[in-house]
Design a protein around this motif. Structure first.
Motif, PDB file in Angstrom:
ATOM      1  N   SER A  57      28.488 -38.353  12.808  1.00 53.37           N
ATOM      2  CA  SER A  57      29.362 -39.519  12.755  1.00 53.37           C
ATOM      3  C   SER A  57      29.776 -39.876  14.180  1.00 53.37           C
ATOM      4  CB  SER A  57      30.596 -39.221  11.907  1.00 53.37           C
ATOM      5  OG  SER A  57      31.442 -38.288  12.575  1.00 53.37           O
ATOM      6  N   ARG A  58      30.315 -41.061  14.361  1.00 56.87           N
ATOM      7  CA  ARG A  58      30.790 -41.457  15.689  1.00 56.87           C
ATOM      8  C   ARG A  58      31.941 -40.568  16.142  1.00 56.87           C
ATOM      9  NH1 ARG A  58      26.457 -43.604  16.836  1.00 56.87           N
ATOM     10  NH2 ARG A  58      26.295 -45.630  17.912  1.00 56.87           N
ATOM     11  N   GLN A  59      32.770 -40.082  15.214  1.00 60.33           N
ATOM     12  CA  GLN A  59      33.853 -39.175  15.610  1.00 60.33           C
ATOM     13  C   GLN A  59      33.278 -37.853  16.098  1.00 60.33           C
ATOM     14  OE1 GLN A  59      37.546 -39.729  15.558  1.00 60.33           O
ATOM     15  NE2 GLN A  59      37.011 -38.117  17.014  1.00 60.33           N
ATOM     16  N   GLU A  60      32.290 -37.334  15.383  1.00 55.62           N
ATOM     17  CA  GLU A  60      31.655 -36.079  15.802  1.00 55.62           C
ATOM     18  C   GLU A  60      30.957 -36.241  17.150  1.00 55.62           C
ATOM     19  OE1 GLU A  60      30.756 -34.287  11.333  1.00 55.62           O
ATOM     20  OE2 GLU A  60      29.383 -35.739  12.241  1.00 55.62           O
ATOM     21  N   LEU A  61      30.312 -37.383  17.341  1.00 53.92           N
ATOM     22  CA  LEU A  61      29.647 -37.650  18.616  1.00 53.92           C
ATOM     23  C   LEU A  61      30.674 -37.789  19.739  1.00 53.92           C
ATOM     24  CD1 LEU A  61      26.854 -38.144  19.878  1.00 53.92           C
ATOM     25  CD2 LEU A  61      27.205 -40.593  19.454  1.00 53.92           C
ATOM     26  N   SER A  62      31.787 -38.435  19.438  1.00 54.81           N
ATOM     27  CA  SER A  62      32.868 -38.578  20.416  1.00 54.81           C
ATOM     28  C   SER A  62      33.375 -37.217  20.874  1.00 54.81           C
ATOM     29  CB  SER A  62      34.019 -39.384  19.805  1.00 54.81           C
ATOM     30  OG  SER A  62      35.179 -39.332  20.610  1.00 54.81           O
ATOM     31  N   ASN A  63      33.649 -36.345  19.920  1.00 57.28           N
ATOM     32  CA  ASN A  63      34.158 -35.008  20.251  1.00 57.28           C
ATOM     33  C   ASN A  63      33.127 -34.222  21.068  1.00 57.28           C
ATOM     34  OD1 ASN A  63      36.305 -35.778  18.645  1.00 57.28           O
ATOM     35  ND2 ASN A  63      35.738 -34.489  16.915  1.00 57.28           N
ATOM     36  N   LEU A  64      31.856 -34.324  20.664  1.00 57.16           N
ATOM     37  CA  LEU A  64      30.778 -33.610  21.347  1.00 57.16           C
ATOM     38  C   LEU A  64      30.656 -34.045  22.806  1.00 57.16           C
ATOM     39  CD1 LEU A  64      28.093 -31.949  21.520  1.00 57.16           C
ATOM     40  CD2 LEU A  64      26.955 -33.985  20.564  1.00 57.16           C
ATOM     41  N   LEU A  65      30.610 -35.349  23.045  1.00 57.09           N
ATOM     42  CA  LEU A  65      30.404 -35.846  24.409  1.00 57.09           C
ATOM     43  C   LEU A  65      31.606 -35.571  25.306  1.00 57.09           C
ATOM     44  CD1 LEU A  65      28.566 -39.190  23.615  1.00 57.09           C
ATOM     45  CD2 LEU A  65      27.581 -37.071  24.520  1.00 57.09           C
ATOM     46  N   TRP A  66      32.807 -35.656  24.731  1.00 62.64           N
ATOM     47  CA  TRP A  66      33.987 -35.329  25.537  1.00 62.64           C
ATOM     48  C   TRP A  66      33.957 -33.853  25.927  1.00 62.64           C
ATOM     49  CZ3 TRP A  66      37.986 -31.886  25.360  1.00 62.64           C
ATOM     50  CH2 TRP A  66      38.989 -32.084  26.313  1.00 62.64           C
ATOM     51  N   ALA A  67      33.622 -32.985  24.974  1.00 62.68           N
ATOM     52  CA  ALA A  67      33.541 -31.561  25.277  1.00 62.68           C
ATOM     53  C   ALA A  67      32.465 -31.288  26.323  1.00 62.68           C
ATOM     54  CB  ALA A  67      33.253 -30.765  24.007  1.00 62.68           C
ATOM     55  N   ALA A  68      31.361 -32.011  26.247  1.00 60.60           N
ATOM     56  CA  ALA A  68      30.240 -31.794  27.164  1.00 60.60           C
ATOM     57  C   ALA A  68      30.610 -32.130  28.592  1.00 60.60           C
ATOM     58  CB  ALA A  68      29.042 -32.626  26.719  1.00 60.60           C
ATOM     59  N   PHE A  69      31.096 -33.357  28.806  1.00 61.77           N
ATOM     60  CA  PHE A  69      31.358 -33.785  30.190  1.00 61.77           C
ATOM     61  C   PHE A  69      32.323 -34.960  30.219  1.00 61.77           C
ATOM     62  CE2 PHE A  69      29.295 -35.014  34.491  1.00 61.77           C
ATOM     63  CZ  PHE A  69      30.058 -34.072  35.168  1.00 61.77           C
ATOM     64  N   GLY A  70      33.384 -34.853  29.394  1.00 62.78           N
ATOM     65  CA  GLY A  70      34.374 -35.915  29.357  1.00 62.78           C
ATOM     66  C   GLY A  70      35.427 -35.758  30.449  1.00 62.78           C
ATOM     67  N   VAL A  71      36.231 -36.773  30.588  1.00 64.52           N
ATOM     68  CA  VAL A  71      37.337 -36.744  31.555  1.00 64.52           C
ATOM     69  C   VAL A  71      38.520 -36.028  30.923  1.00 64.52           C
ATOM     70  CG1 VAL A  71      38.983 -38.150  32.861  1.00 64.52           C
ATOM     71  CG2 VAL A  71      36.581 -38.868  32.673  1.00 64.52           C
ATOM     72  N   ASN A  72      39.025 -34.986  31.593  1.00 60.25           N
ATOM     73  CA  ASN A  72      40.147 -34.226  31.027  1.00 60.25           C
ATOM     74  C   ASN A  72      41.384 -34.200  31.923  1.00 60.25           C
ATOM     75  OD1 ASN A  72      39.284 -32.499  33.042  1.00 60.25           O
ATOM     76  ND2 ASN A  72      39.193 -30.671  31.754  1.00 60.25           N
ATOM     77  N   ARG A  73      41.376 -35.011  33.002  1.00 58.86           N
ATOM     78  CA  ARG A  73      42.534 -35.100  33.885  1.00 58.86           C
ATOM     79  C   ARG A  73      42.685 -36.518  34.411  1.00 58.86           C
ATOM     80  NH1 ARG A  73      40.397 -30.084  37.204  1.00 58.86           N
ATOM     81  NH2 ARG A  73      38.622 -30.641  35.871  1.00 58.86           N
ATOM     82  N   PRO A  74      43.910 -36.923  34.742  1.00 61.52           N
ATOM     83  CA  PRO A  74      44.140 -38.297  35.217  1.00 61.52           C
ATOM     84  C   PRO A  74      43.356 -38.655  36.473  1.00 61.52           C
ATOM     85  CG  PRO A  74      46.219 -37.272  34.604  1.00 61.52           C
ATOM     86  CD  PRO A  74      45.185 -36.188  34.573  1.00 61.52           C
ATOM     87  N   ASP A  75      42.968 -37.657  37.270  1.00 61.86           N
ATOM     88  CA  ASP A  75      42.243 -37.947  38.511  1.00 61.86           C
ATOM     89  C   ASP A  75      40.744 -38.130  38.294  1.00 61.86           C
ATOM     90  OD1 ASP A  75      41.407 -35.369  38.035  1.00 61.86           O
ATOM     91  OD2 ASP A  75      42.219 -34.516  39.882  1.00 61.86           O
ATOM     92  N   GLY A  76      40.296 -38.126  37.036  1.00 63.98           N
ATOM     93  CA  GLY A  76      38.893 -38.375  36.734  1.00 63.98           C
ATOM     94  C   GLY A  76      38.017 -37.151  36.706  1.00 63.98           C
ATOM     95  N   ARG A  78      36.426 -33.585  35.237  1.00 60.12           N
ATOM     96  CA  ARG A  78      35.733 -33.492  33.964  1.00 60.12           C
ATOM     97  C   ARG A  78      35.860 -32.119  33.319  1.00 60.12           C
ATOM     98  NH1 ARG A  78      31.848 -37.696  35.170  1.00 60.12           N
ATOM     99  NH2 ARG A  78      31.005 -37.602  33.075  1.00 60.12           N
ATOM    100  N   THR A  79      35.364 -32.018  32.085  1.00 62.06           N
ATOM    101  CA  THR A  79      35.415 -30.762  31.333  1.00 62.06           C
ATOM    102  C   THR A  79      34.431 -29.725  31.856  1.00 62.06           C
ATOM    103  OG1 THR A  79      33.844 -31.653  29.718  1.00 62.06           O
ATOM    104  CG2 THR A  79      36.203 -31.870  29.200  1.00 62.06           C
ATOM    105  N   ILE A 163      27.386 -28.016  31.819  1.00 54.04           N
ATOM    106  CA  ILE A 163      27.548 -28.959  30.710  1.00 54.04           C
ATOM    107  C   ILE A 163      26.892 -28.412  29.443  1.00 54.04           C
ATOM    108  CG2 ILE A 163      27.017 -31.294  29.898  1.00 54.04           C
ATOM    109  CD1 ILE A 163      26.984 -32.136  32.895  1.00 54.04           C
ATOM    110  N   GLY A 164      25.711 -27.829  29.628  1.00 56.70           N
ATOM    111  CA  GLY A 164      25.003 -27.263  28.482  1.00 56.70           C
ATOM    112  C   GLY A 164      25.797 -26.177  27.782  1.00 56.70           C
ATOM    113  N   GLN A 165      26.475 -25.341  28.553  1.00 61.71           N
ATOM    114  CA  GLN A 165      27.288 -24.281  27.933  1.00 61.71           C
ATOM    115  C   GLN A 165      28.474 -24.874  27.181  1.00 61.71           C
ATOM    116  OE1 GLN A 165      26.767 -21.471  26.998  1.00 61.71           O
ATOM    117  NE2 GLN A 165      28.269 -19.905  27.501  1.00 61.71           N
TER     118      GLN A 165
END
Length: 214
Positions: A57-76, A78-79, A163-165
Motif C-alpha cells: 500500500s502507499r502507507q507501507e511504501l511511505s514507511n519503507l522509504l522513510w526508514a530507508a533514507f528519509g529525512v529525520n531531522r530539521p537540518d535535512g 537522513r535515517t 541504506i540497505g541495512q
C-alpha cells in the motif's frame, strides 16, 4: 447529491505537489513510532527471495522509504549516514505501475517512467516478481574523487549498504521479505533510467511480502 467538478479537482490536487516544474505524488505521513524492538529485528533479519503476489500500500511504501533514507531531522539529515553528509545516493523505486524517484525532502514520489521495468532490475527471475525494487543511484559529482581518501574508499557502495541495512531491519520488523542484490546489468538499467553521465547504479534491493503470506 451533485458533486461539483471543481471540488473533485481540489481533492485530487491535495495529494500532488510541484517542485521545479515536476509533478510529485505526496506519500502518506510515515508512521515512525512503535514497532519491533531493535534486538528482535536483528534476530529476524534475513534475506528472502520469494515474494507473494501482493503489492505494498502507499502507507507501507511511505514507511519503507522513510526508514530507508528519509529525512529525520530539521537540518535535512537522513535515517542513513553518508560520509560528510554528501547524500550522494538517490533511491529509484520500480513498481508495477512505473518507476519513481523518492524525493526525501518532500517525502514524495516523482514518476520518471510509466512502465513496469522490474524484470530489468536484476539478472535473477525474482527481480520481476518482487512488488518493489529499490534502485540505488549514486551521483559521483557529489564526491571529491580527487582526494586520497576518496580514492581509497568507495563511498557510494558503503552508503548504499547503510541504506540497505535500514531496509533489512524495517522488513524484519514488519514481516516483509527483502534481498540486497548485486547481480544487475548496471549499464542497461542506467540507460533505461536515462541517467546522466555523472550518475550510476550501485545496487538494487527487492522488497515484498513472503510467498507464504496471502
Amino acid at each position: 447529491m451533485r458533486i461539483s467538478p471543481l471540488w473533485l479537482v481540489g481533492v485530487f490536487l491535495t495529494n500532488i505537489v510541484m517542485i521545479e516544474g515536476a509533478e510529485l505524488e505526496a506519500l502518506p505521513k510515515p508512521v515512525i513510532s512503535g514497532g519491533m524492538p531493535l534486538m528482535e529485528a536483528l534476530a529476524k533479519r534475513a534475506s528472502g527471495r520469494k515474494f507473494a503476489d501482493k503489492q505494498l500500500s502507499r502507507q507501507e511504501l511511505s514507511n519503507l522509504l522513510w526508514a530507508a533514507f528519509g529525512v529525520n531531522r530539521p537540518d535535512g539529515r537522513r535515517t542513513a549516514p553518508s560520509a560528510r553528509n554528501i547524500q550522494e545516493i538517490t533511491l529509484y523505486v520500480s513498481l508495477q505501475e512505473g518507476v519513481f524517484v523518492y524525493e526525501a525532502s518532500q517525502h514524495s514520489l516523482r514518476k520518471v517512467l510509466a512502465e513496469d521495468i522490474r524484470a530489468l532490475t536484476g539478472t535473477q527471475p525474482l527481480a520481476g516478481k518482487a512488488p518493489v525494487n529499490i534502485i540505488f543511484v549514486a551521483d559521483k559529482s557529489k564526491v571529491n574523487w580527487s582526494s586520497s581518501t576518496s580514492n581509497q574508499i568507495d563511498y557510494p557502495s558503503v552508503d548504499s549498504g547503510f541504506i540497505g541495512q535500514n531496509i533489512y531491519l524495517f522488513c524484519a520488523a514488519h514481516g516483509m521479505s527483502t534481498v540486497f542484490r548485486g547481480l544487475v546489468d548496471r549499464n542497461s538499467l542506467g540507460k533505461k533510467l536515462q541517467l546522466p553521465k555523472n550518475q550510476f547504479v550501485t545496487f538494487v534491493q527487492s522488497v515484498g511480502f513472503p510467498e507464504t503470506q496471502k
